[in-house]
Scaffold this active site. Structure first.
Site, PDB file in Angstrom:
ATOM      1  CE1 TYR A   1      -0.192 -16.270  38.835  1.00  0.00           C
ATOM      2  CE2 TYR A   1      -1.612 -16.655  40.744  1.00  0.00           C
ATOM      3  CZ  TYR A   1      -1.405 -16.106  39.488  1.00  0.00           C
ATOM      4  OH  TYR A   1      -2.407 -15.406  38.886  1.00  0.00           O
ATOM      5  CE1 TYR A   2      -2.383 -14.789  44.732  1.00  0.00           C
ATOM      6  CE2 TYR A   2      -2.004 -16.960  45.683  1.00  0.00           C
ATOM      7  CZ  TYR A   2      -2.865 -16.023  45.137  1.00  0.00           C
ATOM      8  OH  TYR A   2      -4.186 -16.294  45.001  1.00  0.00           O
ATOM      9  CD  GLN A   3       7.191 -14.353  46.646  1.00  0.00           C
ATOM     10  OE1 GLN A   3       7.832 -13.312  46.740  1.00  0.00           O
ATOM     11  NE2 GLN A   3       6.558 -14.901  47.671  1.00  0.00           N
TER      12      GLN A   3
ATOM     13  NE  ARG B   1      -3.038 -14.028  49.093  1.00  0.00           N
ATOM     14  CZ  ARG B   1      -2.257 -15.079  48.922  1.00  0.00           C
ATOM     15  NH1 ARG B   1      -1.083 -15.122  49.509  1.00  0.00           N
ATOM     16  NH2 ARG B   1      -2.639 -16.075  48.173  1.00  0.00           N
TER      17      ARG B   1
END
Lengths: 296, 338
Positions: A41-43, A105
């Protein structure tokens, strides 16, 4: 249903999303690493719009291919407790729970869990923001008494927490509670985790570092953007945490709560709070962490 | 001309956690820390022995303790991190209020945090006659209490109509009882006229948080200092900023505490860099600097001159005490002609 070429923008996007997932799965299979749903999702958050979209798409992809999600090397961060027999923690030297997502992150992106001078470790970010199922979260953050003040203190120190990193003894807590098989396996497989000496020192060091830095920077007359004065709400929160610590005193971890208490008092007296950036080196916190983690 | 002060005694680990505040009576010194107990050390006996420990005074720890500047020393007040104020008095002092009583200190009255309308209580000051107490709050209010009648007699607001103002971090009452001064997080310094109940002066000069304010014994001057690292001196007859005392260093540390000596000639300052300084106010220079510790100093106080015979070895020179993060009480004495 996915069509190529799509007839609407919507369909094109869907196709792009699916392709993106396939590519990531391919990558994961080639490298042998697991990629998480969240990570996918974070890509490309813009493309996927929401985590749910990713989850549904992966599930239908897997069922279309007639395989399980795991066969694509796509998983979730913590699989269901029932599916784990045991976890090998032998190479793990430390566990770091990081509340501030940005910091997490940065560390994760730099592979700090593998590159740390202190050896291999585990990075965990605040479970409240992770897509863990309620149950898993509850177990990880099993609310033992000793945890509550820290946890609150981290979340409550004024919006953006003052101390965002803690070397949280969740393994120990798990052991204390001994409720689930996962916890039991953790505690038996990794008895070192029971050495409690260091559990919260890092957080103390951090808050201390922040305080000290705030003092030395401010004392030195340098305007430091990473500190700011406490608001009335901050002050009330700090007092309530202090109250909580003092109420719980005399139970398990007097030395730890003592330290926390002192830092909170100091914070009230100084009337400033600081961001974690107060201890980093031009945005790089790994040096500071190496130093602190290696000490133990 | 510089002055010489010597470390005459250090009470190591006087408290289990850092000491946030000290305040003297003519014969003893109160100290308050992050722990729940208050300590009272003798300042007339050799070795500064512990006289009394008031246990469980403040459950969350104590950030301010005050005695009256120029008073007989029968009353003290302390404020806990929970926002409660406790008034301590010596046994027997009700009967002989003008004399220094000899009994132990005991709790006379407690002002609950709820009695101050909102903002948490922070700094406190006692009037010279030990019958009034001024306290500041985190929302910039100042309340004055009559300790005999046990009621609030005055409240000053520093914010706009009822909105609350900037955190009032410091307060002092002039020895003649006429003025109340406060120092605020915003850098503002306000002086109130206690008779009229109105703001007398709004003083500028310190752009950063003001952590200490102190009236000179003659009530003609007010000193204020804080994060700006300089001490501003104001004239109290006209409300003018008359001078600044500042270290030659271009990067002065935050000043946490100020105190005038009994003659009004010297000012004592304590700072976060652990340095305690003595300033000659008339000449505007620092005449002595001591740095026994690198940890923060939270409180510095002159010990009132004592007419009574001191025990041998206590000397006659003027004394002061500094305390802070290193948990110790360090006593200094002026070196006299040796």
């Amino acid at each position: 249903m996915v069509r190529f070429p799509g007839q609407t923008v919507q369909e094109t996007r869907k196709f792009e999303a699916l392709f993106c997932i396939l590519e990531l799965a391919h990558e994961a299979l080639l490298s042998g690493n697991l990629i998480t749903l969240r990570n996918i999702y974070y890509q490309n958050m813009e493309l996927f719009v929401s985590q749910a979209v990713v989850n549904v798409m992966i599930d239908s992809l897997a069922s279309t291919l007639g395989v399980g999600r795991w066969d694509l090397n796509i998983g979730i961060l913590l699989p269901s407790i029932n599916s784990i027999e045991k976890i090998d923690f032998h190479s793990v030297k430390w566990v770091l729970v990081i509340e501030k997502e940005a910091t997490f992150r940065t560390l994760a992106a730099s592979q700090y869990h593998q590159t740390s001078k202190a050896g291999h470790g585990i990075l965990i970010t605040d479970a409240n923001r992770l897509p863990l199922s309620q149950g898993a979260r509850a177990r990880l953050n099993s609310g033992s008494q000793r945890d509550r003040p820290t946890k609150r203190s981290r979340t409550d120190r004024g919006g953006d927490p003052v101390a965002s990193i803690t070397n949280k003894p969740f393994l120990q807590k798990a052991e204390n509670r001994g409720v689930t098989s996962l916890q039991q396996s953790i505690s038996t497989e990794y008895p070192e985790a029971n050495h409690l000496g260091h559990e919260q020192r890092l957080e103390e060091e951090l808050v201390h570092g922040v305080n000290e830095n705030a003092i030395s920077h401010h004392g030195a007359g340098d305007p430091v953007n990473s500190t700011m004065t406490l608001t009335q709400t901050d002050r009330k929160k700090v007092v309530s945490i202090l109250n909580e610590i003092c109420t719980g005193e005399g139970t398990v971890c007097t030395a730890v709560s003592m330290e926390q208490k002192q830092e909170l008092q100091r914070m009230l007296v100084l009337n400033i709070k600081a961001e974690i950036q107060a201890v980093d080196h031009f945005g790089d916190i790994t040096k500071w962490l190496d130093e602190k983690l290696c000490k133990w | 001309m510089s002055k010489q002060y010597l470390t005459t005694h250090t009470v190591d680990e006087a408290h289990p956690t850092e000491i946030f505040s000290v305040s003297p009576t003519p014969s003893s010194l109160f100290s308050a820390s992050g722990s729940s107990a208050l300590q009272i050390h003798s300042t007339t006996k050799g070795g500064f022995p512990l006289q009394q420990t008031i246990t469980n005074a403040h459950r969350l720890g104590c950030h301010h303790v005050c005695t009256s500047r120029g008073g007989v020393g029968n009353v003290a007040a302390s404020v806990g991190f929970g926002g409660e104020i406790k008034i301590w008095a010596r046994q027997g002092s009700e009967l002989l209020p003008q004399h220094e009583a000899n009994g132990e200190w005991e709790l006379r009255w407690e002002i609950a945090p709820t009695q101050t309308n909102g903002g948490d209580v922070w700094a406190v000051a006692l009037s010279a006659d030990e019958s009034y107490l001024a306290c500041t709050t985190s929302d910039g209010r100042i309340h004055v209490w009559d300790l005999t009648a046990r009621e609030r007699i005055q409240s000053y607001e520093t914010g706009g109509s009822g909105t609350g103002g900037s955190f009032a971090m410091a307060v002092d009452l002039s020895r003649d009882g006429k003025l109340t001064a406060t120092g605020h997080e915003s850098g503002a310094v306000y002086v109130f006229n206690n008779n009229s109940g109105r703001l007398a002066y709004s003083l500028s000069g310190l752009a950063k948080s003001v952590r200490a304010v102190a009236f000179s014994p003659g009530c003609k001057r007010l000193a204020a200092a804080g994060d700006a690292g300089v001490i501003a001196i104001y004239d109290m007859e006209r409300g003018e900023h008359v001078s600044n005392l500042s270290a030659t260093s271009s990067r002065p540390a935050w000043i946490t505490s100020l105190d005038w000596n009994d003659t009004g000639e010297y000012l004592l300052s304590g700072a976060l860099d652990g340095k305690v300084k003595v300033w000659d106010v008339a000449r505007g220079v620092c005449v002595a600097t001591h740095s026994e510790t690198e940890g923060a100093l939270w409180s510095v106080r002159w010990l009132p001159k004592n007419e009574r015979a001191l025990e041998p070895g206590m000397g006659k020179g003027e004394m002061f005490c500094a305390a802070g993060a290193n948990k110790s009480l360090t006593f200094y004495r002026e070196a006299t002609g040796i």
